[in-house]
Design a protein around this motif. Structure first.
Motif, PDB file in Angstrom:
ATOM      1  N   SER A  71     -20.340 -35.252  66.309  1.00 24.00           N
ATOM      2  CA  SER A  71     -21.269 -35.987  67.173  1.00 24.00           C
ATOM      3  C   SER A  71     -22.601 -36.229  66.478  1.00 24.00           C
ATOM      4  O   SER A  71     -23.266 -37.232  66.731  1.00 24.00           O
ATOM      5  CB  SER A  71     -21.461 -35.280  68.520  1.00 24.00           C
ATOM      6  N   ASN A 112     -23.533 -29.528  76.514  1.00 25.07           N
ATOM      7  CA  ASN A 112     -24.472 -30.556  76.061  1.00 25.07           C
ATOM      8  C   ASN A 112     -25.655 -30.673  77.009  1.00 25.07           C
ATOM      9  O   ASN A 112     -26.772 -30.945  76.567  1.00 25.07           O
ATOM     10  CB  ASN A 112     -23.758 -31.904  75.896  1.00 25.07           C
ATOM     11  N   ALA A 147     -16.921 -30.252  66.612  1.00 20.58           N
ATOM     12  CA  ALA A 147     -17.330 -31.274  67.585  1.00 20.58           C
ATOM     13  C   ALA A 147     -18.795 -31.655  67.406  1.00 20.58           C
ATOM     14  O   ALA A 147     -19.149 -32.842  67.436  1.00 20.58           O
ATOM     15  CB  ALA A 147     -17.078 -30.764  69.006  1.00 20.58           C
ATOM     16  N   ASN A 148     -19.657 -30.677  67.192  1.00 22.30           N
ATOM     17  CA  ASN A 148     -21.082 -30.972  67.008  1.00 22.30           C
ATOM     18  C   ASN A 148     -21.356 -31.653  65.677  1.00 22.30           C
ATOM     19  O   ASN A 148     -22.231 -32.517  65.592  1.00 22.30           O
ATOM     20  CB  ASN A 148     -21.912 -29.699  67.161  1.00 22.30           C
ATOM     21  N   VAL A 156     -16.483 -25.881  68.589  1.00 25.50           N
ATOM     22  CA  VAL A 156     -17.874 -26.280  68.830  1.00 25.50           C
ATOM     23  C   VAL A 156     -18.506 -26.786  67.537  1.00 25.50           C
ATOM     24  O   VAL A 156     -19.218 -27.794  67.539  1.00 25.50           O
ATOM     25  CB  VAL A 156     -18.666 -25.102  69.442  1.00 25.50           C
ATOM     26  N   GLU A 196     -17.501 -35.200  71.496  1.00 22.68           N
ATOM     27  CA  GLU A 196     -17.141 -33.783  71.502  1.00 22.68           C
ATOM     28  C   GLU A 196     -15.926 -33.514  72.384  1.00 22.68           C
ATOM     29  O   GLU A 196     -15.084 -32.683  72.056  1.00 22.68           O
ATOM     30  CB  GLU A 196     -18.339 -32.925  71.904  1.00 22.68           C
ATOM     31  N   ARG A 197     -15.812 -34.232  73.491  1.00 22.47           N
ATOM     32  CA  ARG A 197     -14.629 -34.061  74.334  1.00 22.47           C
ATOM     33  C   ARG A 197     -13.370 -34.483  73.586  1.00 22.47           C
ATOM     34  O   ARG A 197     -12.352 -33.794  73.637  1.00 22.47           O
ATOM     35  CB  ARG A 197     -14.784 -34.847  75.632  1.00 22.47           C
ATOM     36  N   LEU A 225     -12.656 -31.727  70.901  1.00 26.17           N
ATOM     37  CA  LEU A 225     -12.238 -30.447  71.460  1.00 26.17           C
ATOM     38  C   LEU A 225     -10.839 -30.505  72.072  1.00 26.17           C
ATOM     39  O   LEU A 225     -10.109 -29.514  72.044  1.00 26.17           O
ATOM     40  CB  LEU A 225     -13.259 -29.939  72.473  1.00 26.17           C
ATOM     41  N   GLU A 234     -24.049 -23.387  72.006  1.00 29.53           N
ATOM     42  CA  GLU A 234     -22.822 -23.850  72.651  1.00 29.53           C
ATOM     43  C   GLU A 234     -21.673 -22.863  72.443  1.00 29.53           C
ATOM     44  O   GLU A 234     -20.827 -22.693  73.319  1.00 29.53           O
ATOM     45  CB  GLU A 234     -22.461 -25.256  72.176  1.00 29.53           C
ATOM     46  N   VAL A 257     -17.894 -29.387  78.002  1.00 29.37           N
ATOM     47  CA  VAL A 257     -18.655 -30.332  77.176  1.00 29.37           C
ATOM     48  C   VAL A 257     -19.887 -30.835  77.920  1.00 29.37           C
ATOM     49  O   VAL A 257     -20.980 -30.881  77.354  1.00 29.37           O
ATOM     50  CB  VAL A 257     -17.759 -31.496  76.701  1.00 29.37           C
ATOM     51  N   SER A 311     -22.596 -37.815  72.531  1.00 34.38           N
ATOM     52  CA  SER A 311     -22.165 -36.465  72.174  1.00 34.38           C
ATOM     53  C   SER A 311     -21.073 -35.966  73.112  1.00 34.38           C
ATOM     54  O   SER A 311     -20.075 -35.407  72.669  1.00 34.38           O
ATOM     55  CB  SER A 311     -23.350 -35.494  72.208  1.00 34.38           C
TER      56      SER A 311
END
Length: 173
Positions: free
Chosen positions: A55, A153, A51-52, A48, A129-130, A133, A29, A149, A125
């Motif tokens: 998630s 993903n 966020a990951n 990234v 993640e949105r 971010l 990503e 995103v 996710s």
């Protein structure tokens, strides 16, 4: 004491696997974001990665729990059987979060249930993640974050689905 007939809570398989795959997913990503976003590389990586991580540690377990609740609501927690194709589908789709212990069929049921669970995991996710971010990438073009995103993903979850699909085909042949 663990009971042999307790079933397979898929979170016990998925969370360790997702943690093991976290670094490669972040790398994929990040590379995608590096070439598609107009954000400094260090900001892409920190966004990234955070966020990951969120998630994976929040989204996957929460989604799994909601799927257990849905599984119980739709099946009452009762076995659906494996004698017919509809029974097999019900067993791996409706009971995907916590498989009934059909020991002789778990080799194909685990990847089939995993493919099923990748769908709600994907949406969780994307949602988480949105949110992350938007906070981490303040000042970045707001309209580019949702697109990034979804696509990032989509890329990594497609890879997860393909790998799982290979395992399913191997189990069936």
């Amino acid at each position: 004491m663990i009971f042999a007939n307790a079933g397979v809570p898929m979170i016990a398989l998925h969370l360790p696997a997702m943690l093991a795959l976290l670094v490669p997913i972040i790398a994929i990503e990040y590379l995608y974001g590096r070439y598609t976003l107009g954000i400094a590389n260090s900001r892409v990586l920190s966004g990234v990665a955070s966020a990951n991580l969120a998630s994976t540690l929040i989204g996957i377990p929460t989604t799994w729990f909601l799927m257990v609740v849905l599984n119980i609501a739709t099946t009452g927690g009762e076995s659906k059987g494996l004698d017919t194709l509809p029974e097999k589908l019900a067993s791996v789709v409706l009971q995907s979060a916590w498989l009934v212990p059909y020991e002789t069929d778990l080799d194909w049921m685990i990847p089939a249930a995993t493919l099923t669970l990748l769908v709600p995991y994907f949406f969780a996710s994307v949602f988480i993640e949105r949110l992350i971010l938007r906070r981490v990438w303040k000042g970045a073009p707001e309209d580019g974050i949702p697109t990034f995103v979804w696509r990032a993903n989509g890329l990594t979850y497609t890879m997860l689905a393909l790998g799982t699909g290979v395992m399913l085909v191997q189990a069936l042949i």
